[in-house]
Design an enzyme around this catalytic site. Structure first.
Site, PDB file in Angstrom:
ATOM      1  N   ASP A 273      51.002  40.728 -79.426  1.00 52.00           N
ATOM      2  CA  ASP A 273      51.903  39.425 -79.450  1.00 52.00           C
ATOM      3  C   ASP A 273      52.618  38.756 -80.222  1.00 52.00           C
ATOM      4  O   ASP A 273      52.130  39.503 -81.099  1.00 52.00           O
ATOM      5  CB  ASP A 273      51.236  38.668 -78.804  1.00 52.00           C
ATOM      6  CG  ASP A 273      51.575  37.125 -78.135  1.00 52.00           C
ATOM      7  OD1 ASP A 273      52.209  37.488 -78.137  1.00 52.00           O
ATOM      8  OD2 ASP A 273      50.412  35.756 -78.413  1.00 52.00           O
TER       9      ASP A 273
ATOM     10  N   HIS B 200      60.789  43.539 -78.350  1.00 47.68           N
ATOM     11  CA  HIS B 200      60.387  44.701 -78.263  1.00 47.68           C
ATOM     12  C   HIS B 200      60.339  45.693 -77.974  1.00 47.68           C
ATOM     13  O   HIS B 200      59.924  46.717 -78.174  1.00 47.68           O
ATOM     14  CB  HIS B 200      60.590  44.047 -75.884  1.00 47.68           C
ATOM     15  CG  HIS B 200      60.281  42.958 -75.239  1.00 47.68           C
ATOM     16  ND1 HIS B 200      59.073  42.047 -75.850  1.00 47.68           N
ATOM     17  CD2 HIS B 200      60.888  41.707 -74.543  1.00 47.68           C
ATOM     18  CE1 HIS B 200      58.765  40.955 -75.478  1.00 47.68           C
ATOM     19  NE2 HIS B 200      59.543  41.052 -74.397  1.00 47.68           N
TER      20      HIS B 200
ATOM     21  N   GLU C 264      52.694  37.346 -65.155  1.00 50.56           N
ATOM     22  CA  GLU C 264      52.817  35.739 -65.648  1.00 50.56           C
ATOM     23  C   GLU C 264      53.881  36.340 -66.091  1.00 50.56           C
ATOM     24  O   GLU C 264      55.314  35.272 -66.357  1.00 50.56           O
ATOM     25  CB  GLU C 264      52.569  35.073 -66.073  1.00 50.56           C
ATOM     26  CG  GLU C 264      50.895  34.051 -65.730  1.00 50.56           C
ATOM     27  CD  GLU C 264      49.334  34.997 -65.614  1.00 50.56           C
ATOM     28  OE1 GLU C 264      49.573  36.095 -66.317  1.00 50.56           O
ATOM     29  OE2 GLU C 264      49.218  35.352 -64.523  1.00 50.56           O
TER      30      GLU C 264
ATOM     31  N   LEU D 142      42.599  61.781 -76.064  1.00 48.96           N
ATOM     32  CA  LEU D 142      42.624  59.820 -76.107  1.00 48.96           C
ATOM     33  C   LEU D 142      42.614  59.720 -74.819  1.00 48.96           C
ATOM     34  O   LEU D 142      44.461  60.007 -74.445  1.00 48.96           O
ATOM     35  CB  LEU D 142      43.887  59.758 -77.433  1.00 48.96           C
ATOM     36  CG  LEU D 142      43.496  58.038 -77.272  1.00 48.96           C
ATOM     37  CD1 LEU D 142      43.699  57.994 -79.678  1.00 48.96           C
ATOM     38  CD2 LEU D 142      44.014  57.209 -77.019  1.00 48.96           C
TER      39      LEU D 142
ATOM     40  N   GLU E  91      33.896  42.777 -78.718  1.00 49.86           N
ATOM     41  CA  GLU E  91      33.716  41.455 -80.325  1.00 49.86           C
ATOM     42  C   GLU E  91      35.467  41.125 -79.880  1.00 49.86           C
ATOM     43  O   GLU E  91      36.406  42.109 -79.596  1.00 49.86           O
ATOM     44  CB  GLU E  91      34.100  42.593 -81.497  1.00 49.86           C
ATOM     45  CG  GLU E  91      32.298  43.476 -81.887  1.00 49.86           C
ATOM     46  CD  GLU E  91      31.721  41.702 -81.946  1.00 49.86           C
ATOM     47  OE1 GLU E  91      32.018  41.008 -82.686  1.00 49.86           O
ATOM     48  OE2 GLU E  91      30.516  41.784 -81.613  1.00 49.86           O
TER      49      GLU E  91
END
Ligand code: FPP
Length: 237
Positions: free
Chosen positions: A16, A33, A63, A127, A203
């Site tokens: 964000d 971005h 959204e 990964l 967490e």
């Protein structure tokens, strides 16, 4: 930095602050971005270095379609360009690209690029980079409920046999462990419809840094922060 003993197996990030970063630098939102791609690379490098096995990034929410058309188009273009340009390096690093969310709403071109990146990197074992695209928890859970309801209506499963494990298995995230740590940058302290079921015991960490300024050192801080937390899963010690 001393070596934290507990390493999260799965880190999920709400990236964000791109728009605010752009505003602060007198740039257009889409440029925020674009500036958000380098922190993705940095996070991948750091995650691989720590031995994190799954990194989920919230790249586009259900959204986000409500944003200005130019911004949505710029994001789609950025996803296509990034998966093509990054794929060789991801393959070299042993990173597999996977996705969650409903891709059917993306254009055929975008779907093709994403599928190609998944195919190309399918052999990566170090990964798994999970991109949340056209994703929201409520829509994911709604799709899962529909699936289970239709299986029950077809007589394949008994309604009373539906348990937490079966619900987890009906979600997009079925192949992956739940996130241990959820990070949201930019100081906002909300989950915004991201991995709500899966984050039940995660967490949470909310650093102030805007996503385009997020560095490997910030990721290291996330790992250190996690190592300090005392996870009890509703039990006593
Ligand atoms: C949220 O910031 C960010 C997004 C909606 C897009 C995230 C996309 C990237 C970081 C691009 C790179 C990603 C990949 C996977 C190649 P915001 O626009 O809501 O920021 P604001 O709250 O400051 O307006």
């Amino acid at each position: 930095m001393s070596e934290p003993k507990r390493i999260p197996q799965h880190v999920a990030i709400i990236m964000d602050g791109n728009g605010r970063w752009a505003g602060l630098h007198g740039k257009e939102r889409y440029e925020g971005h674009i500036a958000g791609v380098e922190p993705v690379r940095a996070s991948l490098r750091a995650a691989a270095r720590w031995g994190v096995k799954y990194l989920t990034l919230y790249a586009f929410s259900t959204e986000n379609w409500g944003r200005p058309a130019e911004e949505v188009a710029a994001l789609m273009e950025l996803f296509c360009r990034s998966v093509v340009s990054e794929t060789p390096e991801l393959k070299r690093q042993g990173v597999r690209i996977a996705m969650i969310g409903d891709r059917s709403r993306f254009s055929e071109k975008v779907q093709r690029y994403l599928a190609e990146a998944e195919r190309e990197t399918a052999g990566g074992e170090r990964l798994t980079l999970i991109l949340a695209l056209n994703y929201s928890s409520r829509s994911e859970i709604t799709r899962a409920v529909r699936l289970l309801a239709s299986r029950a209506a077809a007589g394949e499963i008994a309604p009373e046999s539906i348990d937490e494990r079966m619900i987890s298995q009906a979600l997009d995230t079925a192949p992956y462990p739940d996130p241990d740590l959820v990070v949201r940058t930019s100081g906002e302290q909300r989950l915004s419809n991201f991995l709500l079921w899966q984050s039940s015991y995660a967490e949470l960490w909310f650093p102030e840094v805007l996503w385009p300024d997020f560095t490997e050192t910030d990721f290291d801080r996330a790992i250190e922060e996690y190592a300090r937390r005392d996870r009890r899963f509703g039990l006593v010690k």
